[in-house]
Design a protein around this motif. Structure first.
Motif: not given
Length: 214
Positions: A169-184
């Motif tokens: 879920l953290k990855g989903d939130l980070l991806r939605s926020a445009g923080r792709m490296t952190e999402a990965r």
């Protein structure tokens, strides 16, 4: 050795000095025993009543959702509020709040859902219930595009059995926020923490890699 009369006199004197305290102690002890039994019976009765109330709530919600009945859903909210008021100390009250939060999300009434989850968190939930409430708050914040609030809620999810789902879920939130490296990184951590095959999580990670390459 004292005579019988002396023993009687000594007993009288002891009783005169200590009898009142002994009576009080016995009274307290007896009240404790009967009080404990009364408390146990009250807890049992309360749990039974809460169980019946919760089942009535489930029935009302099922009818309301299946028939899209505003009246039944209104009745559901009334039943939930009543259960939370009259049986606040039972786990059924927290289950009622969790159920009504789910119904509110389905109706896109996110403020109502958050209020129900906050009620749970403010009423001595079990550790498992606490983790679930924070996870659901994070999902609501994702739906309302409040990604930082979602990440903050996830910061309270610490139990091991929830870590993989929390990091996904953290990855989903980070991806939605445009923080792709952190999402990965969050998706990778979620995969490493999971003891089960997670095909959807794997797809999310692969899609993120493809989008980055593009």
């Amino acid at each position: 050795m004292r005579t019988e009369e002396e023993q009687v006199e000594a007993l009288k004197n002891w009783w005169k000095e200590n009898g009142k305290s002994l009576v009080i102690a016995i009274a307290i002890a007896l009240s404790g025993v009967f009080g404990w039994k009364t408390w146990q019976q009250k807890q049992h009765n309360d749990a039974e009543a809460a169980s019946v109330a919760y089942q009535n709530l489930i029935d009302a919600v099922e009818i309301g959702v299946s028939q899209s009945s505003a009246d039944e859903l209104s009745t559901s909210q009334h039943l939930a509020d009543q259960l939370k008021t009259e049986h606040e100390s039972t786990e059924y009250a927290r289950f009622a709040a969790l159920l009504m939060a789910k119904v509110a999300v389905q109706q896109e009434k996110y403020d109502v859902a958050l209020a129900e989850l906050d009620w749970i968190l403010n009423h001595n939930p079990t550790e498992e219930m606490r983790q679930i409430a924070y996870m659901r708050k994070a999902r609501i914040y994702q739906a309302t595009d409040e990604f930082e609030k979602g990440l903050e809620a996830l910061g309270n999810v610490t139990a091991g059995e929830f870590q993989s789902s929390a990091n996904e879920l953290k990855g989903d939130l980070l991806r939605s926020a445009g923080r792709m490296t952190e999402a990965r990184a969050a998706y990778q951590k979620a995969l490493s923490e999971s003891s089960q095959v997670r095909p959807l999580l794997t797809i999310k990670l692969e899609d993120l890699a493809v989008s980055n390459e593009g």
